[in-house]
Design a protein around this motif. Structure first.
Motif, short mmCIF file in Angstrom:
data_model
loop_
_atom_site.label_atom_id
_atom_site.label_comp_id
_atom_site.label_asym_id
_atom_site.label_seq_id
_atom_site.Cartn_x
_atom_site.Cartn_y
_atom_site.Cartn_z
N TYR A 127 46.64 13.30 118.95
CA TYR A 127 46.85 11.86 118.78
C TYR A 127 45.97 11.01 119.67
CZ TYR A 127 50.87 13.48 116.17
OH TYR A 127 51.66 14.10 115.24
N GLN A 128 45.24 11.62 120.60
CA GLN A 128 44.34 10.90 121.47
C GLN A 128 43.06 11.72 121.64
OE1 GLN A 128 46.32 10.05 125.17
NE2 GLN A 128 47.84 8.71 124.23
N PHE A 129 41.96 11.04 121.99
CA PHE A 129 40.69 11.70 122.18
C PHE A 129 40.52 12.13 123.64
CE2 PHE A 129 39.70 9.06 118.39
CZ PHE A 129 39.27 10.07 117.54
N GLY A 130 41.35 13.08 124.06
CA GLY A 130 41.20 13.63 125.40
C GLY A 130 41.49 12.66 126.53
N TYR A 131 42.20 11.57 126.24
CA TYR A 131 42.56 10.59 127.27
C TYR A 131 43.36 11.27 128.38
CZ TYR A 131 43.95 6.02 129.12
OH TYR A 131 44.12 4.92 129.91
N PRO A 132 43.09 10.96 129.65
CA PRO A 132 42.29 9.87 130.20
C PRO A 132 40.81 10.19 130.45
CG PRO A 132 43.47 10.95 131.97
CD PRO A 132 43.89 11.64 130.70
N LYS A 133 40.32 11.32 129.98
CA LYS A 133 38.89 11.59 130.12
C LYS A 133 38.09 10.67 129.21
CE LYS A 133 39.58 16.50 131.24
NZ LYS A 133 39.30 17.90 130.82
N LEU A 134 36.84 10.43 129.55
CA LEU A 134 35.97 9.62 128.72
C LEU A 134 35.81 10.28 127.35
CD1 LEU A 134 33.23 8.68 131.32
CD2 LEU A 134 34.75 7.07 130.19
N PHE A 135 35.69 9.44 126.33
CA PHE A 135 35.56 9.92 124.96
C PHE A 135 34.36 10.86 124.80
CE2 PHE A 135 33.51 9.45 120.80
CZ PHE A 135 34.53 9.83 119.95
N GLN A 136 34.58 11.93 124.07
CA GLN A 136 33.52 12.86 123.72
C GLN A 136 33.50 13.05 122.20
OE1 GLN A 136 31.28 14.36 125.91
NE2 GLN A 136 32.19 13.03 127.46
N ALA A 137 32.31 12.98 121.61
CA ALA A 137 32.19 13.11 120.16
C ALA A 137 32.75 14.44 119.67
CB ALA A 137 30.73 12.97 119.75
N SER A 138 32.65 15.46 120.49
CA SER A 138 33.13 16.78 120.10
C SER A 138 34.64 16.82 119.88
CB SER A 138 32.74 17.82 121.16
OG SER A 138 33.32 17.49 122.42
N LYS A 139 35.36 15.81 120.36
CA LYS A 139 36.81 15.76 120.18
C LYS A 139 37.22 15.24 118.81
CE LYS A 139 37.85 17.19 124.35
NZ LYS A 139 38.53 18.48 124.56
N VAL A 140 36.25 14.76 118.02
CA VAL A 140 36.55 14.24 116.68
C VAL A 140 36.67 15.40 115.70
CG1 VAL A 140 35.72 12.80 114.78
CG2 VAL A 140 35.41 12.05 117.14
N LYS A 141 37.77 15.44 114.99
CA LYS A 141 38.01 16.52 114.04
C LYS A 141 37.01 16.43 112.88
CE LYS A 141 41.87 18.72 111.59
NZ LYS A 141 43.32 18.64 111.31
N GLY A 142 36.34 17.54 112.61
CA GLY A 142 35.37 17.57 111.52
C GLY A 142 34.02 17.00 111.86
N TYR A 143 33.79 16.68 113.14
CA TYR A 143 32.50 16.11 113.53
C TYR A 143 31.43 17.19 113.62
CZ TYR A 143 28.83 14.56 116.72
OH TYR A 143 27.62 14.29 117.30
#
Length: 474
Positions: free
Chosen positions: A98-114
């Motif tokens: 439900y979150q993109f690795g928060y509280p770490k900075l966003f990483q593109a690799s965390k997007v499903k299907g990216y």
């Protein structure tokens, strides 16, 4: 010669060195991604009010990046993005949970299907909108540089009240304090930088925007750069006669006469160059920053900027805590008594970076309103509220939000977190199929809607049932 000697005095030299370091840091942080973002930074045509018939000459924007900030009304914005993307068949950049690795900075690799692509035109996603700590470089790996970037901010005093109740069990600083008043009277007695969950306890907006923290917030007991506006915001309601909406109370903190103040602050209380740089950088990246206290006005501006209809942005409040609406109404009164003024002042001082953000984007919102036109805004806000009220009467049992004990449908029951109850909705019985589907979309909480989108985009993978152990606080 005398001028040159004054320039190189120790104090002047220190100021110059600080400016050079700030510029150097900014260039390092921005780098290539900022250059690729430049084409999308021009003023959109739809921002300028039309003088002719109300006919849309623009195409709806469908490449969107929404930075979902905490406890700022962002769950309600998320619902309208979910509904719009769902109905238009757009693809969401979804997190694995439900979150993109928060509280770490966003990483593109965390997007499903990216999958890394070689050009913007090949990027498969339309909307990126779930919780993250903003990281422009990585966002631009997923979304085209001409995407519409927007977010929302809230008065840090109101945000602190909500965050203390919601994250008391999560933040070690909040957990130790018996009350918010006790915490703000001596924050250093409870707060330790880097402590578990303590990003919720100070300058949460600044943290969510992914900005670095200036040295003074790390080393000094209290930053001397507490932003004080020489012309404090005054209660000045839009003379619409429409009255506050039932689901989104109208909170008015606009500068008198709706004019953008001439300066951010007086020279004696001017924010540091570091803060000024952060605000300027955000201006260069974000096309619009909404203000929670002016939610309806912000929605109208959002619809205009995206070339959407009002029906695309009308909706219900989501993830609201019981009693939250009453606190908002109380906070909107120009005269308050007891400890509220002191508590508010302490909350803004402790969250001085967030207060700088709020002042800055409150002013930019009202400058934008001036360009849009106050009369035009008044009509649009009244129409938006009328449509919301009509939807509430048609869709909702009781016409509004209810205590979660009345919500037996797990698909509509919001996740409960924190000490206050999170309100939700029960649909009217006897709705026809079309109304049932529309009302369900309006009432579905963010976590359940995310799972619905996940199942739609990735049908081979069956969605897991929602369990409290999997959920992260919105």
């Amino acid at each position: 010669m005398a001028w040159t000697m004054r320039l190189w005095r120790p104090r002047s030299l220190g100021v110059a060195l600080g400016i050079f370091m700030t510029i150097g840091f900014g260039l390092q942080l921005l780098g290539g991604p900022f250059q690729r973002r430049l084409p999308g930074l021009q003023l959109p045509q739809s921002w300028i009010p039309s003088l002719g018939p109300a006919v849309k000459s623009c195409l709806p924007r469908q490449r969107l990046v929404f930075l979902k900030t905490h406890k700022s009304g962002s769950s309600s914005v998320l619902n309208l993005l979910h509904r719009y993307g769902d109905q238009q068949g757009l693809r969401f950049a979804l997190p694995a949970h439900y979150q993109f690795g928060y509280p770490k900075l966003f990483q593109a690799s965390k997007v499903k299907g990216y999958h890394p692509q070689s050009s913007d035109s090949q990027k498969p996603f339309h909307i990126l909108c779930h919780h993250m700590r903003f990281n422009l470089k990585e966002v631009l790996q997923v979304m085209p540089s001409d995407s519409f970037f927007f977010s929302i901010v809230r008065d840090p005093a109101a945000l602190a009240r909500s965050a203390f109740s919601y994250y008391k069990s999560t933040s070690s600083a909040f957990r130790k304090a018996p009350s918010l008043a006790a915490f703000l009277s001596n924050p250093r007695a409870f707060y330790r930088p880097g402590g578990r969950g303590n990003y919720y306890a100070r300058n949460l907006l600044w943290f969510d925007f992914g900005l670095p923290f200036p040295p003074e917030t790390k080393t000094r007991r209290m930053s001397p750069h507490v932003l004080r506006d020489p012309k404090p915001f005054q209660s000045h309601a839009i003379p619409s006669g429409a009255g506050p909406g039932k689901l989104f109370p109208a909170i008015t903190t606009a500068p008198a006469n709706y004019e953008q103040p001439a300066s951010l602050a007086s020279p004696d209380s001017e924010p540091s160059s570091f803060i000024q740089w952060g605000l300027a950088w955000l201006d260069s990246v974000f096309d619009l920053v909404m203000v929670a206290e002016y939610f309806d006005e912000s929605l109208v501006l959002l619809a205009d900027a995206l070339c959407w209809s009002l029906d695309d942005v009308v909706g219900f409040m989501h993830n609201a805590q019981a009693g939250g609406e009453q606190r908002l109404r109380t906070a909107s009164k120009s005269a308050v008594t007891g400890e509220d003024p002191q508590l508010t002042a302490r909350a803004r001082a402790w969250n001085n970076l967030d207060w700088a953000l709020y002042i800055h984007f409150n002013r930019s919102l009202w400058a934008r309103i001036e360009h849009y036109g106050r009369s035009r805004l008044h009509r649009a806000v009244a129409e938006l509220r009328a449509r919301r009220e009509a939807l509430a009467k048609r869709c909702l049992m009781g016409g509004g939000a209810l205590d979660p004990k009345y919500i037996t449908d797990i698909r509509l029951r919001p996740f409960q977190f924190g000490s206050a109850k999170v309100l939700g909705y029960v649909l009217q019985s006897g709705l026809n199929q079309k109304d049932q589907e529309e009302c369900e979309r309006l009432a579905t909480p963010e976590l359940q809607y995310k799972d619905k989108l996940d199942a739609k985009q990735f049908p081979p993978t069956a969605s897991l049932p929602i369990k409290a152990s999997r959920l992260a606080p919105p």
